[in-house]
Write an enzyme that holds these catalytic residues in place. Structure first.
Site, PDB file in Angstrom:
ATOM      1  N   VAL A 198       2.572   2.824  -2.152  1.00 49.71           N
ATOM      2  CA  VAL A 198       1.513   2.858  -1.145  1.00 49.71           C
ATOM      3  C   VAL A 198       0.857   1.496  -0.943  1.00 49.71           C
ATOM      4  O   VAL A 198       0.040   1.341  -0.033  1.00 49.71           O
ATOM      5  CB  VAL A 198       0.422   3.898  -1.487  1.00 49.71           C
ATOM      6  CG1 VAL A 198       0.997   5.296  -1.484  1.00 49.71           C
ATOM      7  CG2 VAL A 198      -0.276   3.579  -2.787  1.00 49.71           C
ATOM      8  N   LYS A 199       1.204   0.514  -1.773  1.00 46.03           N
ATOM      9  CA  LYS A 199       0.634  -0.820  -1.615  1.00 46.03           C
ATOM     10  C   LYS A 199       1.329  -1.566  -0.468  1.00 46.03           C
ATOM     11  O   LYS A 199       2.368  -1.149   0.048  1.00 46.03           O
ATOM     12  CB  LYS A 199       0.779  -1.615  -2.917  1.00 46.03           C
ATOM     13  CG  LYS A 199       0.133  -0.958  -4.136  1.00 46.03           C
ATOM     14  CD  LYS A 199      -1.352  -0.770  -3.977  1.00 46.03           C
ATOM     15  CE  LYS A 199      -2.062  -0.517  -5.314  1.00 46.03           C
ATOM     16  NZ  LYS A 199      -1.590   0.650  -6.044  1.00 46.03           N
TER      17      LYS A 199
END
Length: 414
Positions: free
Chosen positions: A200-201
């Site tokens: 999700v980064k």
């Protein structure tokens, strides 16, 4: 059902054909781990953030563990940790044998400033702990106020382990005539910076992390600790402890020989993960700009809800000291005034195909820490938690997705 829009998670990786080709090349090569892709990624990351060195590792938690181990923080010590963060920030300190001095945060931004850190230092010392480090966390893409935290650390003789897991691509701004831009990771006001490359980064490695720093000796220690604490060739000014076994008659290191000066970990990053991270790093600016554009659209679309007499929703509060690479769109919602629980709002959004998340439950409220330290009064962290909801934000979103999210949120809140 025909015509149903796709589900929007709060975060999602973007993987291109170039990423797939980079990983495939590793799979077809000779090195799946401890090979050239890791070295290439480390060099590219250090160059990108302006640090002297970078050590890639298995994940962001491993990066934190390596940082504290390299600084020899342990039993009898304490580290100041903001309560608005993920579990790993405190757990990594605890695994060293140290105590956690939980600090409050600004209720609007979720960030720990110097005042909050100084209060935590005072409580720690009153408990008889030896405070060794500050652990500021950059939240949602905005950096903590590093100039004031760095000044506090210097005044108190503390190390600073900067948690940049949300902030790859964020730039700190220095005010005044000598204005400059400093990427998070350059360690201008910190001893070490850690990153995460979770999917999700902004940059995904599958799982991955890194430590950056400017002290060559300290970074050499980080590198050794990531690989069991082994030394195969002594560094500058060093010698093998057992030279008779270490070198041949010409004084060259024996090719099979290694020494362990202190126990380390297997926190290595594989070449497979490094290849993906390196490919994504090449698109960092593009991904950051897309996230900034999406956040600007959120600001525009949320403005009518914020201006409504009930004023139930506000976009994330901006800080003046950085240009963020947004990781989260952590909107501020007055659930009590809406007469709705947060769970009810999240369920209503999910029914319309929109995923949300909460970042974070204050760590000091977790059962383990409550048993260990009692019920701490950190009102800023609790106020931030009471009003936060992370809306979808990832580089693959379209502008129309933001419109859809805001419309659904307005409907959910009535």
């Amino acid at each position: 059902m025909a015509g149903t829009p796709p589900f929007l998670p709060y975060g999602r990786q973007t993987v291109t054909e170039e990423d797939i080709a980079a990983v495939t090349a590793v799979l077809r090569g000779d090195w799946l781990t401890q090979g050239p892709a890791v070295t290439a990624f480390e060099q590219a990351l250090a160059s990108r953030v302006g640090a002297a060195d970078a050590v890639a590792c298995a994940n962001g938690t491993a990066a934190l563990r390596l940082a504290y181990a390299a600084l020899e923080i342990g039993a009898g010590d304490a580290v100041v940790v903001p309560s608005n963060t993920f579990l790993a920030t405190a757990s990594a300190v605890h695994h060293t044998g140290s105590e956690i001095a939980f600090a409050d945060v600004d209720p609007d931004t979720g960030l720990m400033g110097a005042a909050e850190a100084e209060a935590a230092i005072g409580r720690a010392r009153a408990a008889g702990w030896r405070v060794r480090a500050l652990a500021p966390v950059h939240y949602a893409g905005q950096s903590a106020p590093m100039a004031e935290l760095g000044a506090l650390a210097r005044a108190e003789g503390l190390a600073v382990v900067e948690d940049g897991c949300h902030a790859i691509g964020t730039v700190d701004l220095a005010a005044g005539a000598a204005a400059r831009e400093t990427p998070v990771g350059a360690c201008a006001e910190s001893t070490l910076t850690v990153f995460s490359f979770h999917p999700v980064k902004t940059i995904a490695a599958g799982e991955g992390g890194a430590v950056t720093g400017n002290d060559r000796d300290l970074m050499a220690t980080v590198r050794r600790l990531a690989n069991h604490g082994m030394i195969r060739a002594p560094g500058l000014g060093e010698t093998f402890a057992d030279p008779q076994s270490a070198v041949d008659i010409n004084g060259d290191p024996n090719p099979w020989y290694y020494e362990m000066t202190r126990p380390g970990f297997n926190h290595r990053l594989s070449d497979i993960h490094a290849a993906l991270a390196l490919s994504q790093l090449g698109r960092l600016d593009e991904a950051v700009e897309r996230r900034r554009a999406l956040m600007a659209r959120y600001d525009e679309r949320l403005a009518p809800l914020a201006a409504n007499p009930r004023s139930l929703v506000r976009p994330p509060v901006r800080v003046p000291w950085c240009r963020p690479a947004w990781h989260l769109c952590a909107a501020r919602i007055d659930f009590a005034a809406a007469g709705l629980s947060r769970a009810a709002v999240m369920a209503a959004l999910r029914a319309q195909g929109i995923g949300t998340q909460v970042h974070y439950i204050p760590v000091h409220r977790q059962p383990y820490w409550r048993r260990r330290y009692g019920d701490l009064a950190l009102p800023g962290a609790m106020a931030h938690y009471a009003h936060t909801l992370s809306l979808p934000l990832f580089a693959g979103m379209a502008d129309a997705d933001v419109d859809r999210v805001v419309a659904a949120l307005g409907q959910a809140l009535g």
